[in-house]
Design a protein around this motif. Structure first.
Motif, PDB file in Angstrom:
ATOM      1  N   TYR A 148      92.154  54.144  81.718  1.00  0.00           N
ATOM      2  CA  TYR A 148      91.206  55.034  81.071  1.00  0.00           C
ATOM      3  C   TYR A 148      91.892  56.353  80.723  1.00  0.00           C
ATOM      4  CZ  TYR A 148      91.024  57.609  85.472  1.00  0.00           C
ATOM      5  OH  TYR A 148      91.362  58.345  86.572  1.00  0.00           O
ATOM      6  N   VAL A 159      89.475  53.508  76.809  1.00  0.00           N
ATOM      7  CA  VAL A 159      89.502  52.537  77.910  1.00  0.00           C
ATOM      8  C   VAL A 159      89.969  51.216  77.316  1.00  0.00           C
ATOM      9  CG1 VAL A 159      87.680  53.624  79.296  1.00  0.00           C
ATOM     10  CG2 VAL A 159      87.073  51.867  77.610  1.00  0.00           C
ATOM     11  N   ASN A 160      90.719  50.448  78.091  1.00  0.00           N
ATOM     12  CA  ASN A 160      91.160  49.156  77.576  1.00  0.00           C
ATOM     13  C   ASN A 160      90.162  48.063  77.960  1.00  0.00           C
ATOM     14  OD1 ASN A 160      91.687  48.904  80.295  1.00  0.00           O
ATOM     15  ND2 ASN A 160      93.796  48.194  80.041  1.00  0.00           N
ATOM     16  N   GLU A 161      90.449  46.852  77.495  1.00  0.00           N
ATOM     17  CA  GLU A 161      89.527  45.740  77.723  1.00  0.00           C
ATOM     18  C   GLU A 161      89.390  45.430  79.211  1.00  0.00           C
ATOM     19  OE1 GLU A 161      87.449  44.155  75.908  1.00  0.00           O
ATOM     20  OE2 GLU A 161      87.971  45.258  74.080  1.00  0.00           O
ATOM     21  N   ALA A 164      86.842  47.674  80.647  1.00  0.00           N
ATOM     22  CA  ALA A 164      85.499  47.239  80.259  1.00  0.00           C
ATOM     23  C   ALA A 164      85.062  46.023  81.077  1.00  0.00           C
ATOM     24  CB  ALA A 164      85.463  46.932  78.762  1.00  0.00           C
ATOM     25  N   ASP A 170      80.440  47.471  77.618  1.00  0.00           N
ATOM     26  CA  ASP A 170      81.251  47.373  76.406  1.00  0.00           C
ATOM     27  C   ASP A 170      82.043  48.675  76.245  1.00  0.00           C
ATOM     28  OD1 ASP A 170      80.241  44.880  75.832  1.00  0.00           O
ATOM     29  OD2 ASP A 170      78.593  45.684  74.601  1.00  0.00           O
ATOM     30  N   ARG A 171      83.179  48.579  75.562  1.00  0.00           N
ATOM     31  CA  ARG A 171      83.982  49.784  75.352  1.00  0.00           C
ATOM     32  C   ARG A 171      83.182  50.842  74.599  1.00  0.00           C
ATOM     33  NH1 ARG A 171      89.613  48.322  72.787  1.00  0.00           N
ATOM     34  NH2 ARG A 171      89.955  50.534  73.247  1.00  0.00           N
ATOM     35  N   GLU A 172      82.347  50.407  73.659  1.00  0.00           N
ATOM     36  CA  GLU A 172      81.561  51.366  72.882  1.00  0.00           C
ATOM     37  C   GLU A 172      80.574  52.120  73.771  1.00  0.00           C
ATOM     38  OE1 GLU A 172      82.104  48.249  72.138  1.00  0.00           O
ATOM     39  OE2 GLU A 172      83.466  48.506  70.433  1.00  0.00           O
ATOM     40  N   LEU A 175      83.043  54.777  75.837  1.00  0.00           N
ATOM     41  CA  LEU A 175      83.642  55.867  75.057  1.00  0.00           C
ATOM     42  C   LEU A 175      82.594  56.900  74.703  1.00  0.00           C
ATOM     43  CD1 LEU A 175      86.007  53.824  72.702  1.00  0.00           C
ATOM     44  CD2 LEU A 175      86.575  55.007  74.831  1.00  0.00           C
TER      45      LEU A 175
END
Length: 598
Positions: A148, A159-161, A164, A170-172, A175
């Motif tokens: 992160y 943040v990477n997968e 998540a 979800d990344r969305e 963030l």
């Protein structure tokens, strides 16, 4: 930028090439310019050399600058490309930017050349930064750790997968949010304190600490956070970066290892572990019981082969058995006479087993268990001496006592025939009783021996056969037992005979008939009758010699039953039958498994 920049310049005008090279040399700290007069020559140089940036004219014979860009992008997609042309127009500029060129400049005087040099430098810097970022991103993705980045306001900017996946968001969703999305208040406060420590003048560059992550669903996940700050100059703090490690499995494994460690330390037997990869297979671990048993401290025992416990009276055959097991990589158990540090001998039951790798079954160590069996061996020796005395006594009873009894009986019977004196008849009965006591004493001595090799016995058939050998005129038998048991058939027959005699003698009151029933219980069998039964107060003493006797009977029958059961590893108990009579149950009886159907 101090790292050298390699530039390929393509233009059909040699004077432009010379002037551009001169300005790039003057404006850039370290640059090497390769000039060619046509796109074909440029493509050839790109195939054989490495360049950081391409500067190209637009209007050239055979291939214009955009066609040149399209061609080189097939094999060199990442290289920056600046279109530097004297034939400028909005249409060409639009086409160039839409095609994806890095920069577009019209040719001009010194100011345009300075702008060109500046754009080349920034394009190369961005390209190199992007390559580094791509490499780091590849490494991060390959490691699989959640990563992160938060900015100076504490907002997630990357943040990477894996991050998540760990959190379930979800990344969305992550963030643009704050860390309290996935952390409790205490965890957020601790992270801020850690970050402050890094930012302080004397603080560490990295902070490592435990943190519980609250996922979108489910229980908190124990993690370890590795936090650092993003590079910055002066007071312009840009944010922090961190890597999380899920330590839930690690924590469970640590707890499991701690449990095993405590089990080894607190085990009531000595435990030693050796390492065969080291010279002479020395011990690398001993527990507290090993130290207590042998008198040797850990410093004395570790890094030494365990043979130092042996002495002059240690059985070499048992030692050889252990060596053979180690060579064959098989477990073994032996009894050894070992010696404590002070020289005191003690008997040690040693059991060893190989420790194998799960993947390739390779032996990487040996574990040994030591149990002090000195007291057991002393009891065993005392029992052996007692059995020897019992055998000697049995021999005396069998030979030296029976012969005089036979002579006495013969003389008394002869005198009775000659005189007809009734007192002599009573004397004969007394001698018969003495002989019965002798016979039962010998039986007890024999039946107390452990059964070594039992065999499958048909319970119903053997019970019926035993019935035929007993005086049962006043009794009938019902055999409802089924299947086979593992037993010594002769001694099991003797057990049934004594139980049958006991039932006839005690249950057939006033010549009333008695019915005896043989059946199964869950782990054995029973013999029951419909007589008057056994008073509960005397049931516990029935199996002592002399306790179950009646007039004219020495009372050895049930004692013999108990000895036969004990020799088999069984237990016999007296209780009441369904009709109120006596019932003797035998438990702990093994039954052979049926052969599998073919």
């Amino acid at each position: 930028m101090t790292e050298r920049i390699d530039v390929l310049h393509v233009d059909d005008d040699p004077s432009v090439l010379d002037l551009t090279e001169a300005y790039l040399d003057r404006e850039l700290a370290s640059v090497s310019v390769t000039s060619v007069t046509g796109p074909e020559a440029g493509l050839n140089r790109l195939d054989s050399e490495s360049f950081d940036c391409v500067v190209s004219d637009y209007d050239m014979p055979g291939m214009d600058g955009l066609a040149f860009f399209e061609t080189l992008r097939e094999d060199h997609a990442a290289i920056p490309f600046v279109l530097y042309t004297g034939k400028g127009s909005e249409e060409i500029a639009s086409r160039a930017l839409n095609a994806g060129v890095t920069g577009y400049f019209q040719k001009g005087g010194p100011e345009q050349l300075k702008r060109l040099a500046n754009r080349v430098e920034r394009a190369v810097e961005e390209s190199r930064t992007r390559r580094v970022a791509d490499r780091y991103s590849t490494v991060i993705d390959a490691l699989g750790y959640p990563v992160y980045v938060v900015d100076e306001t504490g907002t997630f900017t990357f943040v990477n997968e894996s991050f998540a996946e760990l959190t379930g968001y979800d990344r969305e969703e992550i963030l643009g949010s704050k860390p309290d999305l996935i952390k409790g208040d205490e965890a957020v406060a601790e992270a801020e304190d850690r970050l402050g420590s890094i930012l302080s003048s004397g603080g560490p560059d990295i902070q490592r600490f435990r943190v519980d992550i609250d996922p979108k669903e489910g229980d908190p996940i124990p993690c370890r956070d590795h936090m650092a700050v993003l590079p910055y100059e002066g007071e312009a703090f840009d944010g922090s970066v961190g890597i999380l490690r899920d330590v839930s499995v690690e924590a469970a494994r640590r707890e499991e290892l701690e449990t095993k460690r405590r089990a080894l330390e607190e085990a009531p037997v000595g435990i030693a572990i050796t390492d065969p990869s080291l010279p002479d297979n020395p011990m690398v671990y001993v527990n507290d019981e090993f130290v207590e048993m042998t008198g040797y401290d850990r410093e004395d025992a570790v890094e030494v082969n365990c043979r130092f416990l042996q002495g002059e009276e240690t059985d070499e055959a048992a030692v050889a058995e252990l060596r053979e097991a180690i060579d064959a990589e098989e477990p073994a158990s032996v009894e050894l006479l070992n010696y404590r540090k002070d020289g005191t001998p003690f008997w040690n039951r040693v059991s060893i087993a190989p420790i194998r790798e799960r993947d390739d079954d390779r032996v990487t160590g040996w574990v040994g268990f030591q149990e002090n069996i000195t007291a057991f061996k002393e009891r065993e020796e005392a029992l052996r001496r007692q059995n020897e005395r019992l055998d000697a006594f049995a021999g005396i009873v069998s030979h030296d006592l029976r012969n005089p009894l036979n002579v006495a009986r013969g003389r008394v019977e002869l005198a009775h025939e000659e005189t007809g004196n009734d007192h002599l008849e009573a004397a004969v009965d007394a001698l018969d009783r003495i002989e019965s006591i002798v016979e039962h004493t010998l039986t007890l001595a024999r039946e107390g021996e452990t059964v070594g090799d039992p065999e499958p016995v048909d319970l119903a058939a053997l019970a019926a056969d035993s019935w035929e050998t007993v005086d049962t005129d006043r009794a009938t038998v019902e055999v409802v037992a089924e299947g086979t048991v593992l037993a010594d058939p002769d001694r099991l027959r003797n057990l049934f005979e004594n139980l049958f005699r006991n039932a006839v003698e005690h249950a057939a009151v006033d010549d009333e008939p008695v019915t005896i029933r043989i059946g199964d219980v869950a782990d054995g069998f029973y013999v029951a009758d419909d007589g008057p039964g056994i008073a509960e107060a005397v049931r516990g003493d029935l199996f002592e010699p002399g306790e179950s006797g009646s007039d004219g009977n020495a009372g050895f029958g049930l004692a013999i039953v108990d000895e036969i059961a004990t020799a088999h590893g069984w237990e016999v108990a007296a209780t009441s039958s369904e009709t109120g009579g006596a019932r003797f149950e035998v438990h702990g009886v093994d039954r052979p498994q049926p052969a599998p159907a073919e």
